[in-house]
Write a protein that holds these residues in place. Structure first.
Motif, PDB file in Angstrom:
ATOM      1  N   ARG A 135      -5.043  17.311  -4.926  1.00 11.51           N
ATOM      2  CA  ARG A 135      -5.712  18.600  -5.127  1.00 11.51           C
ATOM      3  C   ARG A 135      -6.981  18.421  -5.949  1.00 11.51           C
ATOM      4  N   ALA A 136      -6.903  17.624  -7.000  1.00 14.23           N
ATOM      5  CA  ALA A 136      -8.076  17.400  -7.855  1.00 14.23           C
ATOM      6  C   ALA A 136      -9.226  16.808  -7.051  1.00 14.23           C
TER       7      ALA A 136
ATOM      8  N   ARG B  33      -6.791   9.833  -2.034  1.00 13.88           N
ATOM      9  CA  ARG B  33      -6.364  11.104  -1.438  1.00 13.88           C
ATOM     10  C   ARG B  33      -5.959  10.910   0.020  1.00 13.88           C
ATOM     11  N   ASN B  34      -6.760  10.131   0.757  1.00 14.52           N
ATOM     12  CA  ASN B  34      -6.459   9.912   2.165  1.00 14.52           C
ATOM     13  C   ASN B  34      -5.137   9.180   2.350  1.00 14.52           C
TER      14      ASN B  34
ATOM     15  N   ILE C 166       4.693  15.309  -8.168  1.00 14.68           N
ATOM     16  CA  ILE C 166       3.785  16.108  -9.004  1.00 14.68           C
ATOM     17  C   ILE C 166       2.449  15.410  -9.171  1.00 14.68           C
ATOM     18  N   LEU C 167       2.475  14.118  -9.460  1.00 16.09           N
ATOM     19  CA  LEU C 167       1.224  13.389  -9.647  1.00 16.09           C
ATOM     20  C   LEU C 167       0.427  13.301  -8.350  1.00 16.09           C
ATOM     21  N   SER C 168       1.079  12.924  -7.261  1.00 15.18           N
ATOM     22  CA  SER C 168       0.327  12.762  -6.011  1.00 15.18           C
ATOM     23  C   SER C 168      -0.236  14.098  -5.538  1.00 15.18           C
ATOM     24  N   LEU C 169       0.536  15.155  -5.631  1.00 10.71           N
ATOM     25  CA  LEU C 169       0.039  16.466  -5.211  1.00 10.71           C
ATOM     26  C   LEU C 169      -1.144  16.907  -6.061  1.00 10.71           C
TER      27      LEU C 169
END
Length: 138
Positions: free
Chosen positions: A47-48, A99-100, A40-43
């Protein structure tokens, strides 16, 4: 039309940050073993970041600036245009780096760093959104 798209992206950004806040455990160690919270956090953090890049590109396009060549360059250009502070541009550039890693090297994620982002740096996204809204409103 562009304003409606940007407003939807800003709403999505708010939802992403809220989900990160809601699911982030109090202690970093708890995140290292909670795979649901990790997902949940990584997704939502990835996205953010993507939403901020998209919004930033919209701001730059509206100002007539050249299109950035990379995601990180979006924030550098926004800083050069005086739209965001250089310090915020640097923090957002680092968010692109996160993100990368999250997208391309998921197994390499340092959950201590993710916890730090979730507990101490969500305001960077909010500061960015405020600056973008101020620029788009002018």
């Amino acid at each position: 039309m562009a304003e409606m798209i940007t407003e939807r992206k800003l709403d999505s950004l708010r939802r992403c940050l809220e989900r990160v806040r809601r699911w982030c455990p109090d202690e970093a160690e708890a995140l290292t073993v909670d795979v649901d919270a990790q997902d949940i956090l990584s997704l939502n953090l990835t996205r953010a970041v993507q939403l901020c890049v998209d919004i930033g590109a919209q701001v730059l396009a509206r100002s007539g600036a050249a299109a950035p060549q990379t995601m990180a360059q979006t924030f550098a250009q926004l800083s050069q245009e005086g739209i965001i502070a250089p310090e915020l541009a640097e923090r957002m550039r680092r968010a692109v780096g996160f993100r990368n890693i999250a997208i391309h090297e998921y197994d390499e994620i340092d959950w201590q760093i993710v916890h730090a982002i979730a507990t101490r740096h969500l305001t960077d996204f909010e500061d960015f959104a405020r600056a973008a809204v101020a620029e788009l409103g002018s």
